[in-house]
Design an enzyme around this catalytic site. Structure first.
Site, mmCIF file in Angstrom:
data_model
loop_
_atom_site.group_PDB
_atom_site.id
_atom_site.type_symbol
_atom_site.label_atom_id
_atom_site.label_comp_id
_atom_site.label_asym_id
_atom_site.label_seq_id
_atom_site.Cartn_x
_atom_site.Cartn_y
_atom_site.Cartn_z
ATOM 1 C CB CYS A 1 3.807 39.487 -17.556
ATOM 2 S SG CYS A 1 3.115 40.756 -18.657
ATOM 3 C CG ASN A 2 3.527 44.318 -16.860
ATOM 4 O OD1 ASN A 2 4.713 44.120 -16.637
ATOM 5 N ND2 ASN A 2 3.069 44.676 -18.048
ATOM 6 N NE ARG A 3 -2.232 45.378 -13.473
ATOM 7 C CZ ARG A 3 -2.088 46.601 -12.966
ATOM 8 N NH1 ARG A 3 -2.385 46.833 -11.712
ATOM 9 N NH2 ARG A 3 -1.672 47.591 -13.740
ATOM 10 C CD GLU B 1 -2.809 46.102 -21.424
ATOM 11 O OE1 GLU B 1 -3.245 45.323 -22.282
ATOM 12 O OE2 GLU B 1 -2.664 45.808 -20.230
ATOM 13 C CB THR B 2 -7.492 45.914 -25.548
ATOM 14 O OG1 THR B 2 -6.617 45.318 -26.522
ATOM 15 C CG2 THR B 2 -7.891 47.303 -26.025
ATOM 16 C CD GLN C 1 -3.588 39.853 -19.148
ATOM 17 O OE1 GLN C 1 -3.526 41.010 -18.713
ATOM 18 N NE2 GLN C 1 -2.519 39.219 -19.612
ATOM 19 C CB ALA D 1 3.338 29.016 -29.878
ATOM 20 N N GLY D 2 2.425 31.801 -27.631
ATOM 21 C CA GLY D 2 1.256 32.388 -26.991
ATOM 22 C C GLY D 2 0.869 33.729 -27.576
ATOM 23 C CG HIS D 3 -2.230 37.501 -26.748
ATOM 24 N ND1 HIS D 3 -3.082 37.590 -27.826
ATOM 25 C CD2 HIS D 3 -2.138 38.765 -26.247
ATOM 26 C CE1 HIS D 3 -3.504 38.828 -27.965
ATOM 27 N NE2 HIS D 3 -2.945 39.568 -27.022
#
Length: 444
Positions: free
Chosen positions: A50-52, A114-115, A120, A190-192
């Site tokens: 979502c960020n890159r 963040e982990t 990913q 309903a994801g992570h």
């Protein structure tokens, strides 16, 4: 060979651009296939979050690779040349390796340390490897990146403070609407990301959460894990009419909550509604923010609160720069050694062939030797060959990693008469699996 990292992220491109490049696995496979077919890329991994969105490539020429990448961006993803030039950054060789290490370790994330990005990156590599679109270079590089990130998170305080986009979303919700206990909350997806949001909300006292998903079975399983309610997708308009807080993170290709849907929902109520959209592409129509009584927060607007909670991690990150640089230098050394590996493999291949031929001739001349005597002589001849090769191999490894390394390798192959064998092993199209094993053994 050049290692290239080209992409855009939350720092260089707004969400409107990033959501165009929220790539599915099929789109990633097609893109890698296209770049490899153009011959501008030998190995590739695409990371899309979502960020890159970043393309990592092993290429002979950066210029040709970037031209082919820009062409794909324009033709397949409707990203103009101007947008491409303004949003995309390019790192090369050592800078590209260092960038990957920082990304995987969470040092380049919106939430430092963040982990989630670690998993990913690992998944992106494994998917590219399965296609297959990776080779010896990226198999080594991405394994090193993942191992390093795990070590940094274990041995340092970079990931101790509980900050993430979902955490920031919950913190912002508390600031906007107060205590969550008793509030009617709807979670769409309903994801992570939704899972993290529910955990954080329950930690802040939320006790009236309903989860909704296109797959009701998945919503029900999700709800069961957290002891909350689940509802079918068809009830979304009704739930919007009753909710005080809505959080979304679906991964859908287009908005799942439209402004018209919200207008109808607002007719049935008078309470204010806070909506937090954590999705890329966005789940909620941006026009919703213009409706009376609706406050819409998208993922970009969560950045401020994220930064407030990330100060300690940022300070810790500064301490990790020397560690990252050492890992980068270690990989650079391995890359230089990789250049000499075909020559070493060719020398060993030739030496083994000479030894085996001489050994077989001896057996023919001495047929009275028993099995034990043959084994002893076989081991002795192998030992002689290994001892003779030891110093030349150690010396060429050292020479290959210094100035004039290519010339040293060329002289090495000429002295031992292994030019053709070296070319055969070095060329990917001509090398078989045994040749690749030879190179790996030569480096070890």
């Amino acid at each position: 060979m050049r290692i290239i990292a080209a992409g855009l992220n939350y720092k260089t491109a707004p969400v409107e651009i990033r959501e165009k490049l929220a790539l599915s696995e099929q789109e990633i496979a097609d893109m890698l296939a296209g770049l490899r077919a153009s011959k501008s890329m030998m190995e590739g991994v695409i990371l899309s979050t979502c960020n890159r969105t970043e393309v990592y490539a092993v290429a002979e020429r950066k210029e040709q690779f970037m031209l082919d990448l820009a062409y794909i961006m324009e033709r397949k993803f409707n990203l103009s040349k101007e947008q491409f030039a303004a949003s995309f950054y390019v790192h090369e060789d050592n800078a590209a390796v260092e960038h990957l290490f920082k990304v995987t370790s969470g040092l380049d994330s919106m939430v430092v340390g963040e982990t989630q990005i670690l998993g990913q990156v690992r998944d992106a590599f494994l998917y590219s490897q399965s296609l297959p679109a990776t080779g010896a270079v990226f198999n080594r590089l991405f394994k090193q990146a993942v191992t390093l990130a795990k070590r940094l998170h274990t041995e340092t305080r970079i990931g101790q403070k509980p900050v993430s986009v979902s955490y920031a979303a919950v913190e912002l919700a508390v600031r906007k609407i107060g205590a969550l206990a008793g509030k009617r909350i709807v979670v769409v997806g309903a994801g992570h990301m939704s899972e993290l949001a529910v955990k954080h909300m329950q930690a802040r006292g939320a006790d009236r959460i309903i989860v909704i998903n296109r797959s009701y079975d998945r919503a029900a399983q999700f709800a069961g894990r957290f002891g909350i309610a689940a509802s079918s997708w068809e009830t979304l308009p009704e739930l919007l009419s009753e909710a005080e807080l809505v959080m979304t993170a679906t991964g859908a290709a287009e908005s799942v909550i439209t402004a018209d849907m919200l207008r109808r929902a607002r007719l049935n109520r008078s309470e204010p509604l806070l909506m937090i959209d954590m999705g890329v592409p966005r789940d909620i129509d941006p026009l919703a923010d213009e409706l009376d009584g609706v406050t819409l927060i998208d993922i970009d607007r969560l950045g401020a609160i994220v930064n407030e909670n990330a100060e300690a991690r940022a300070k810790e990150a500064l301490k990790l720069t020397p560690v990252i640089q050492k890992e980068r230098n270690d990989f650079a050394l391995w890359m230089k050694e990789l250049g000499v590996a075909p020559a070493i493999a060719a020398l060993r291949e030739k030496a083994d062939a000479v030894r085996e031929s001489a050994y077989q001739d001896m057996l023919k001349k001495l047929p009275e030797l028993d099995e034990r005597e043959r084994k002893v002589i076989g081991k002795l001849t192998k030992s002689i060959v290994n001892q003779l090769l030891r110093d030349p191999i150690l010396n060429i490894k050292e020479l290959a990693t210094g100035r004039g390394g290519e010339a040293a390798i060329e002289a090495f192959t000429r002295i031992f008469g292994i030019e053709e064998e070296t070319r055969r092993i070095a060329e990917p199209d001509a090398a078989d699996a045994d040749g690749e094993d030879d190179m790996r053994n030569a480096i070890a």
